[in-house]
Design an enzyme around this catalytic site. Structure first.
Site, PDB file in Angstrom:
ATOM      1  N   GLU A 127      -2.191  29.936 -10.383  1.00  0.00           N
ATOM      2  CA  GLU A 127      -2.656  31.282 -11.553  1.00  0.00           C
ATOM      3  C   GLU A 127      -1.310  30.249 -12.974  1.00  0.00           C
ATOM      4  OE1 GLU A 127      -4.079  35.580  -9.292  1.00  0.00           O
ATOM      5  OE2 GLU A 127      -1.477  34.313  -9.808  1.00  0.00           O
ATOM      6  N   ASP A 179     -13.221  36.409  -6.166  1.00  0.00           N
ATOM      7  CA  ASP A 179     -13.580  36.906  -4.655  1.00  0.00           C
ATOM      8  C   ASP A 179     -14.126  38.877  -5.063  1.00  0.00           C
ATOM      9  OD1 ASP A 179     -10.885  37.584  -4.307  1.00  0.00           O
ATOM     10  OD2 ASP A 179     -11.299  38.748  -3.642  1.00  0.00           O
TER      11      ASP A 179
HETATM   12  N1  SAH Z   1      -3.854  32.745  -0.271  1.00  0.00           N
HETATM   13  C1  SAH Z   1      -2.075  32.878  -0.537  1.00  0.00           C
HETATM   14  C2  SAH Z   1      -2.935  34.924  -0.502  1.00  0.00           C
HETATM   15  C3  SAH Z   1      -3.697  35.180  -1.776  1.00  0.00           C
HETATM   16  S1  SAH Z   1      -3.543  36.815  -1.838  1.00  0.00           S
HETATM   17  C4  SAH Z   1      -1.236  32.470   0.125  1.00  0.00           C
HETATM   18  O1  SAH Z   1      -1.874  32.333   1.464  1.00  0.00           O
HETATM   19  O2  SAH Z   1       0.165  33.270   0.157  1.00  0.00           O
HETATM   20  C5  SAH Z   1      -4.480  37.533  -2.841  1.00  0.00           C
HETATM   21  C6  SAH Z   1      -3.220  37.217  -4.637  1.00  0.00           C
HETATM   22  O3  SAH Z   1      -4.808  36.804  -5.353  1.00  0.00           O
HETATM   23  C7  SAH Z   1      -3.043  38.326  -4.776  1.00  0.00           C
HETATM   24  O4  SAH Z   1      -2.606  38.357  -5.974  1.00  0.00           O
HETATM   25  C8  SAH Z   1      -3.672  39.348  -5.181  1.00  0.00           C
HETATM   26  O5  SAH Z   1      -3.114  39.927  -6.507  1.00  0.00           O
HETATM   27  C9  SAH Z   1      -5.301  38.742  -5.988  1.00  0.00           C
HETATM   28  N2  SAH Z   1      -6.472  39.026  -5.459  1.00  0.00           N
HETATM   29  C10 SAH Z   1      -7.452  38.515  -5.010  1.00  0.00           C
HETATM   30  N3  SAH Z   1      -8.546  38.623  -4.694  1.00  0.00           N
HETATM   31  C11 SAH Z   1      -7.755  40.137  -4.038  1.00  0.00           C
HETATM   32  C12 SAH Z   1      -9.098  41.164  -3.435  1.00  0.00           C
HETATM   33  N4  SAH Z   1      -9.943  41.023  -2.436  1.00  0.00           N
HETATM   34  N5  SAH Z   1      -7.819  41.474  -2.627  1.00  0.00           N
HETATM   35  C13 SAH Z   1      -6.435  42.180  -2.596  1.00  0.00           C
HETATM   36  N6  SAH Z   1      -5.888  41.090  -4.253  1.00  0.00           N
HETATM   37  C14 SAH Z   1      -6.736  39.424  -4.626  1.00  0.00           C
END
Ligand code: SAH
Length: 228
Positions: A13, A195
């Site tokens: 981001e 998503d």
């Molecule tokens: N892939 C990352 C983890 C991502 S967590 C890793 O391995 O470190 C998801 C991130 O995207 C968070 O910062 C949240 O703010 C946002 N996000 C996107 N889709 C989401 C969902 N379905 N539920 C909660 N947060 C979501």
């Protein structure tokens, strides 16, 4: 509003926005890397806070206490939980709520935080500017719900939409909102949909993270053009 703090949870981001700005200075506070950037007459201080409400709150307070910012923007991706939003659409929060904050045994409504409230409103002026931006009718304004959960179950998404009328879920926005509210700093949260909870949206998330981050960055630049 000439000095703008911009918080991202993740590297992808941050990078989508960094590409569009000119970095003039880099520095560290604890483990956090700050990028001071120029955009026209504005100075933006960009930082990746890490995932979740605690990281987001801590980073917001560091920005406020050390970097003399006039406003905080939170930019990133989110899971869509309303039929009104699709992948890569942009959601601008007019207010935020913590869907995992629960003191119901003490007769508070779900999401209600004593001395803070349930919903925290974003800065009215910034919401108004955001509402004037149109990218192919892909912009919605409404409630964003945050919690320390990556929401995958469709039912959980539906429940959060039902209880809070939220358009999307993410993991940082409402924590940033709470810190800004308590410190009297104007703020706005801008998310693009990566998503939608359906059991395996972690796959969709990975697939659309870059594209949705770019959408959010494009929107941010249009907003920066309008902020006075
Ligand atoms: N892939 C990352 C983890 C991502 S967590 C890793 O391995 O470190 C998801 C991130 O995207 C968070 O910062 C949240 O703010 C946002 N996000 C996107 N889709 C989401 C969902 N379905 N539920 C909660 N947060 C979501």
């Amino acid at each position: 509003m000439n000095r703008i703090g911009i918080i991202f949870a993740m590297k992808e981001e941050l990078e989508a926005t960094l590409e569009k700005l000119e970095v003039i200075n880099e520095f560290k506070i604890f483990d956090l890397d700050f990028f001071e950037c120029k955009y026209k007459d504005k100075t933006c201080v960009l930082v990746e806070c890490g995932i979740g409400k605690v990281n987001a709150a801590r980073c917001s307070q560091i920005l406020i206490d050390n970097l003399e910012i006039d406003v905080i923007l939170n930019v990133g991706v989110a899971g869509g939980i309303s039929s009104f939003v699709n992948i890569c659409d942009v959601v601008v929060a007019d207010k935020l709520v913590q869907h995992d904050f629960d003191l119901r045994p003490f007769d508070y409504e779900r999401g209600f935080i004593p001395k803070v409230g349930k919903y925290i409103n974003c800065d009215e002026y910034l919401v108004k500017l955001a509402s004037e931006i149109n990218i192919d009718n892909k912009i919605s304004i409404g409630t964003i719900a945050s919690g320390d959960i990556f929401v995958t179950e469709e039912m959980m998404g539906k429940k959060i939409n039902d209880k809070f009328s939220a358009l999307c879920v993410e993991m940082e926005g409402a924590a940033i909102a709470q810190i800004c509210y308590l410190s009297n700093v104007p703020f706005l949260v801008i998310r693009s949909i990566s998503d939608s909870p359906n059991g395996n949206n972690n796959i969709t998330f990975d697939e659309f993270l870059d594209q949705s981050s770019k959408m959010a960055a494009n929107f941010l630049i249009q907003l920066l053009n309008k902020i006075n």
